[in-house]
Design a protein around this motif. Structure first.
Motif, short mmCIF file in Angstrom:
data_model
loop_
_atom_site.label_atom_id
_atom_site.label_comp_id
_atom_site.label_asym_id
_atom_site.label_seq_id
_atom_site.Cartn_x
_atom_site.Cartn_y
_atom_site.Cartn_z
N PHE A 82 -3.78 -11.51 41.50
CA PHE A 82 -4.09 -11.82 40.11
C PHE A 82 -3.21 -12.98 39.63
CE2 PHE A 82 -3.82 -11.29 35.50
CZ PHE A 82 -5.17 -11.19 35.19
N ARG A 83 -1.98 -13.02 40.10
CA ARG A 83 -1.10 -14.14 39.75
C ARG A 83 -1.71 -15.46 40.19
NH1 ARG A 83 2.81 -17.27 42.12
NH2 ARG A 83 4.59 -17.86 40.78
N LYS A 84 -2.30 -15.48 41.38
CA LYS A 84 -2.95 -16.70 41.87
C LYS A 84 -4.12 -17.10 40.98
CE LYS A 84 -1.71 -16.04 46.74
NZ LYS A 84 -2.23 -15.76 48.12
N LEU A 85 -4.88 -16.11 40.54
CA LEU A 85 -6.01 -16.39 39.65
C LEU A 85 -5.52 -17.00 38.34
CD1 LEU A 85 -8.54 -13.41 39.85
CD2 LEU A 85 -8.99 -15.80 40.34
N VAL A 86 -4.46 -16.42 37.79
CA VAL A 86 -3.92 -16.93 36.52
C VAL A 86 -3.42 -18.35 36.71
CG1 VAL A 86 -2.11 -16.64 34.78
CG2 VAL A 86 -3.36 -14.65 35.64
N LYS A 87 -2.74 -18.63 37.80
CA LYS A 87 -2.23 -19.98 38.07
C LYS A 87 -3.37 -20.96 38.27
CE LYS A 87 1.62 -20.97 38.58
NZ LYS A 87 2.61 -21.47 37.59
N TRP A 88 -4.50 -20.47 38.80
CA TRP A 88 -5.69 -21.33 38.97
C TRP A 88 -6.26 -21.74 37.61
CZ3 TRP A 88 -10.49 -19.85 37.06
CH2 TRP A 88 -11.57 -20.69 37.38
N ALA A 89 -6.21 -20.82 36.66
CA ALA A 89 -6.87 -21.02 35.37
C ALA A 89 -6.05 -21.91 34.44
CB ALA A 89 -7.13 -19.68 34.69
N ASP A 90 -6.75 -22.55 33.51
CA ASP A 90 -6.09 -23.26 32.42
C ASP A 90 -5.93 -22.35 31.21
OD1 ASP A 90 -6.03 -25.89 33.71
OD2 ASP A 90 -8.21 -25.87 33.48
N VAL A 91 -6.86 -21.43 31.04
CA VAL A 91 -6.79 -20.50 29.92
C VAL A 91 -7.37 -19.16 30.37
CG1 VAL A 91 -9.03 -21.26 29.00
CG2 VAL A 91 -7.42 -20.11 27.48
N VAL A 92 -6.78 -18.08 29.89
CA VAL A 92 -7.26 -16.73 30.18
C VAL A 92 -7.89 -16.18 28.90
CG1 VAL A 92 -6.64 -14.39 30.88
CG2 VAL A 92 -5.52 -16.36 31.96
N TYR A 93 -9.12 -15.72 29.05
CA TYR A 93 -9.92 -15.26 27.91
C TYR A 93 -10.08 -13.74 28.02
CZ TYR A 93 -14.23 -14.84 25.05
OH TYR A 93 -15.18 -14.50 24.12
N ILE A 94 -9.61 -13.03 26.98
CA ILE A 94 -9.64 -11.57 26.97
C ILE A 94 -10.50 -11.12 25.79
CG2 ILE A 94 -8.27 -9.45 26.80
CD1 ILE A 94 -5.99 -10.92 28.13
N PRO A 95 -11.78 -10.80 26.05
CA PRO A 95 -12.68 -10.46 24.96
C PRO A 95 -12.82 -8.97 24.70
CG PRO A 95 -13.93 -10.93 26.94
CD PRO A 95 -12.49 -11.01 27.32
N ARG A 96 -12.00 -8.15 25.39
CA ARG A 96 -12.08 -6.71 25.10
C ARG A 96 -10.68 -6.13 24.99
NH1 ARG A 96 -14.26 -1.48 26.95
NH2 ARG A 96 -15.76 -0.82 25.36
N GLY A 109 2.86 -19.22 32.10
CA GLY A 109 2.64 -20.50 31.44
C GLY A 109 1.21 -20.83 31.11
N ARG A 110 0.35 -19.82 30.97
CA ARG A 110 -1.05 -20.09 30.67
C ARG A 110 -1.40 -19.67 29.24
NH1 ARG A 110 -0.15 -22.83 34.26
NH2 ARG A 110 -1.30 -23.06 36.23
N ARG A 111 -2.38 -20.34 28.68
CA ARG A 111 -2.84 -20.04 27.33
C ARG A 111 -3.75 -18.80 27.34
NH1 ARG A 111 -1.55 -24.17 23.58
NH2 ARG A 111 -0.11 -25.57 24.66
N VAL A 112 -3.76 -18.11 26.21
CA VAL A 112 -4.56 -16.89 26.10
C VAL A 112 -5.41 -16.93 24.83
CG1 VAL A 112 -4.51 -14.38 25.82
CG2 VAL A 112 -2.87 -15.48 27.34
N ILE A 113 -6.70 -16.62 24.99
CA ILE A 113 -7.59 -16.44 23.85
C ILE A 113 -8.03 -14.98 23.83
CG2 ILE A 113 -9.82 -17.02 22.82
CD1 ILE A 113 -9.60 -19.78 24.11
N VAL A 114 -7.81 -14.31 22.71
CA VAL A 114 -8.28 -12.94 22.51
C VAL A 114 -9.47 -12.99 21.55
CG1 VAL A 114 -7.75 -10.69 21.49
CG2 VAL A 114 -6.07 -11.82 22.97
#
Length: 391
Positions: A82-96, A109-114
């Motif tokens: 999961f750490r690798k996935l987060v590092k791959w992403a520019d932003v993590v989107y959590i809609p639930r 160090g990644r941005r988060v949108i809830v």
């Protein structure tokens, strides 16, 4: 120039779940259409795919309750894959509700949108009632569970309410918090002021419109889609059904997601759980949708879809509903939440109208909702949010 990368973490995926899950499905399509590269981590193995989106199945996210989910999501967030996935992403989107992942994502160090489709950060049950004046989340939870699930559940759940402070803390770490209606955003900013400067309102995208040809018969048919839920107003539907039975012998009320009731009024038909397309088809022959919700529903899809299908929603004046119907003929059929007599009066007003009137109003409702929720405008708002967070 490389594509912006978005990692979506959501326990369920369409067609499992309700309106919020459906909204995420539609938003994912929007992101892909606008050049984003998207990967999804979900607890559901059997789901509807989205073209050019990679789905990763993580069964621990399909938890039986929120506490189990938060524990599992925390564990998953600490694992190498999961750490690798987060590092791959520019932003993590959590809609639930996978909020317990947010601190780890921020550490990396990644941005988060809830994206909020209810009130989970400020209510253990995720519900804020219309006219909610409970002095504590404990009393709100007890009231909700007592009416929704019974006394035992109320006694068990109420003492757990302090745990929900964690959800509030986790969400406060987000770079952006999306609400789906002005009313929801107003409530969130009032009760959770720490996210006021990062909260914004973006309406959910409209679903793809299935062709529905209205063919109203002589038998008057009403539609209720809220199941046997107290907060959806099921008890109000039962009350009006018994009263209407005396006045309208040709009336039928179709109910979905209602099972196990042996004493339904004779004019009610319990249809159980239906596929989405079958629910849409029901609109071809119904006079009106019944939406007697008791809580501040942020932006109920069933009301949007009803108007899109040319069906008058007889809806409680709560949550985001007034924002949806304002300026349309459906505004005349709003009623005070919980007022069974006003609810019945509005139903009676529809039943006395001619079929030609209902068909004409149906056309106006569809035009209204298509204009209010312009695809171009909503998509630009969604894409603009992600781009602003990335920049």
């Amino acid at each position: 120039m490389s594509k912006p990368k978005v990692l979506i973490v959501q326990e369920l995926w369409w067609p499992k779940g309700g309106g919020g899950i459906f909204a995420t499905h539609l938003i994912t399509k929007v992101l892909v259409r606008h050049g984003f590269e998207v990967r999804v981590v979900t607890g559901v193995k059997d789901h509807e795919d989205v073209d050019n989106v990679v789905f990763i199945h993580e069964p621990r996210l399909k938890a039986s309750n929120k506490l189990e989910l938060w524990f599992n999501a925390y564990i998953v967030s600490r694992e190498g894959w999961f750490r690798k996935l987060v590092k791959w992403a520019d932003v993590v989107y959590i809609p639930r509700y996978a909020y317990s992942m947010i601190p780890r994502v921020k550490e990396l160090g990644r941005r988060v949108i809830v994206h909020l489709h209810d009130y989970q950060p400020i209510s253990y049950t995720s519900v804020i009632f219309h006219g909610d004046n409970f002095k504590s989340d404990f009393t709100r939870t007890f009231y909700y569970e007592l009416h929704q699930h019974g006394l035992v559940r109320a006694l068990v759940a109420s003492p757990l309410t302090p745990i929900n402070r964690l959800a509030r803390e986790w969400v406060s770490w987000a770079d952006a918090v999306v609400c789906v209606s002005n009313r929801q955003c107003e409530i969130m900013r009032e009760r959770m002021p720490e996210v006021s400067d990062r909260s914004t309102v973006i309406h959910n995208p409209l679903p793809d419109a299935f062709p529905v040809r209205k063919e109203l018969g002589d038998d008057k048919v009403l539609l209720y889609l809220g199941g046997s839920s107290f907060v959806k107003g099921f008890h109000l539907v039962l009350r009006v059904a018994n009263e209407l039975l005396r006045k309208h012998r040709d009336l039928r009320i179709l109910m979905t997601r209602v099972e196990g009731y042996r004493s339904l009024p004779s004019n009610c038909a319990a249809l159980g759980e239906l596929p989405y397309r079958d629910v849409v088809k029901l609109h071809s022959r119904v006079y009106a949708l019944l939406f007697p919700s008791m809580w501040e529903e942020p932006l109920p899809y069933v009301v949007l879809e009803s108007m899109l299908m040319g069906t008058i929603p007889i809806a409680a004046r709560t949550g985001g509903v007034p924002e949806v119907v304002v300026g349309s003929p459906a505004e005349d059929y709003l009623f005070t939440p919980g007022d069974v007599y006003e609810f019945m009066d509005k139903i009676g007003a529809v039943l006395t109208q001619s079929k030609d009137y209902l068909l004409d109003v149906g056309v106006k409702l569809k035009e209204h909702v298509l204009k209010l929720f312009s695809t171009e405008y909503v998509e630009n708002r969604i894409v603009g949010l992600f781009e602003s967070v990335l920049n």
